[in-house]
Design an enzyme around this catalytic site. Sequence first.
Site, PDB file in Angstrom:
ATOM      1  CD  GLU A 128      -8.710  -1.928   4.102  1.00 17.31           C
ATOM      2  OE1 GLU A 128      -8.559  -1.979   2.874  1.00 17.31           O
ATOM      3  OE2 GLU A 128      -7.767  -1.893   4.901  1.00 17.31           O
ATOM      4  CB  THR A 181      -3.437  -7.615   3.017  1.00 13.11           C
ATOM      5  OG1 THR A 181      -2.935  -6.318   2.745  1.00 13.11           O
ATOM      6  CG2 THR A 181      -3.895  -7.675   4.454  1.00 13.11           C
TER       7      THR A 181
HETATM    8  N1  HSE Z   1      -3.426  -4.756  10.284  1.00  7.72           N
HETATM    9  C1  HSE Z   1      -3.430  -5.237   8.944  1.00  7.72           C
HETATM   10  C2  HSE Z   1      -2.400  -6.330   8.794  1.00  7.72           C
HETATM   11  C3  HSE Z   1      -3.107  -4.102   8.031  1.00  7.72           C
HETATM   12  O1  HSE Z   1      -1.299  -6.141   9.287  1.00  7.72           O
HETATM   13  O2  HSE Z   1      -2.695  -7.374   8.179  1.00  7.72           O
HETATM   14  C4  HSE Z   1      -3.184  -4.470   6.580  1.00  7.72           C
HETATM   15  O3  HSE Z   1      -4.464  -4.253   6.117  1.00  7.72           O
END
Ligand code: HSE
Length: 309
Positions: A128, A181
Site C-alpha cells: 500500500e 487515495t
Molecule cells: N482508509 C483509507 C482511506 C482507505 O480512506 O484513505 C484507502 O486506502
Amino acid sequence: MDYLKIFSPATVANVSCGFDSLGFAVDAIGDEMTFTKTAKKGVKISKITGADLTYNVDENAASAVVQKILKEANANFGVELTIHKGFSPGSGLGSSAASAAGAAFGTNQFLGNIYSELELTKFAMFGEEVACGSAIADNVAAAIYGGFVLVRSYEPLEIVKLPVPEKLRVVAIHPQIEVKTKDARAVLPMEIPLKDAVTQWANVGGLISGLYTDNYNLISNSLVDIIVEPHRKKLIPFFDDVKQAAINAGALGAGISGSGPTIFALCKGNKIAKKVLKSIEESYKNTEIDFTMFISKVNSEGMKIIESK
Ligand code: HSE
C-alpha cells in the site's frame, strides 16, 4: 507446490464511521493472481490484464510485496506472477490492497505458511505504501482476514476480526472516474472538534456492537460519518443523490467506499439489496457518467485458493 492461483477480494474500507480502522471484504469482485515458483531468485511479472499497471517490480504493489517477503524469509527460489485485475485502480474498492494482500498470501503458501495473518497484513501494508504513499491497513487486513475487521492499533499492529450478520448485503456503484487515495486524503482536516470525535467514536462502537448482536437497527443508526464524508463527497459527483436513493429504497446506510469514488450501501437481505440497486441505478442513469454496480455478500473467508499443483 510450485503453482498457485488465488482470488483476492475487493474491500470496502472505513465503512462510514471507521476511517482507517474498519473494513470488510466483498465476494463479488476481486483479483485473480497466479504464482509460479522459479529456480531463479527474485520476482518477475509476466502478465497483467484488466488494468494498465507497471511491470516495474519495485513499483508494482504486488511484486514489491513478493520481493520483500522472499528477502525476509531468505527464500532460495523466485516467483513469477500474473495479475488479473477484476476491478480498476482508483475505484475505492482496495485495488492495490487486493494485489498486495494476494501477493503476501500467495508467497506465504510457497514458504509453507510461515507467516501469520497479522504478519501478512504488515507485508501487504508495504505494498500500500508503494502504491499510494501510506501504509494503511484497513483494506489489506480485510482482504487477508476476510469478513469485517477492526484495525484496533497501528503501532503495534493489532487486527480484530468481527462477526458478519448473516443477512448483510452490500450494494455498490462505481462511477467511472478515478479518485486517487492521495488526493482524497489531502482534502481531510488535520484536526477535528472534540464534539465530532465523540459522535464518530460512538458510532464505531455502535456499529461493532450491531455486528456482534445482529442488530440491524443499531448498524443502521451507526453508519454515519461526520468527519470524512463531508469533505470527500465533493470529489464524487451526485453522491448525495445516490445516498438518498439508497436510503429511500430501504438501505441500512450508505457511504463512500474507502477513498471513493465507489459508493456502498449496506442492506438487510437480498430483496432489499435488489431494490436499493435499482433505486441507485435510476438515480445515476441520467448523469452522463458511466458506472458499474454490484450486489455482494460480505466475503467471510478472505483469500481463496482456486488451483494449486
Ligand atoms: N482508509 C483509507 C482511506 C482507505 O480512506 O484513505 C484507502 O486506502
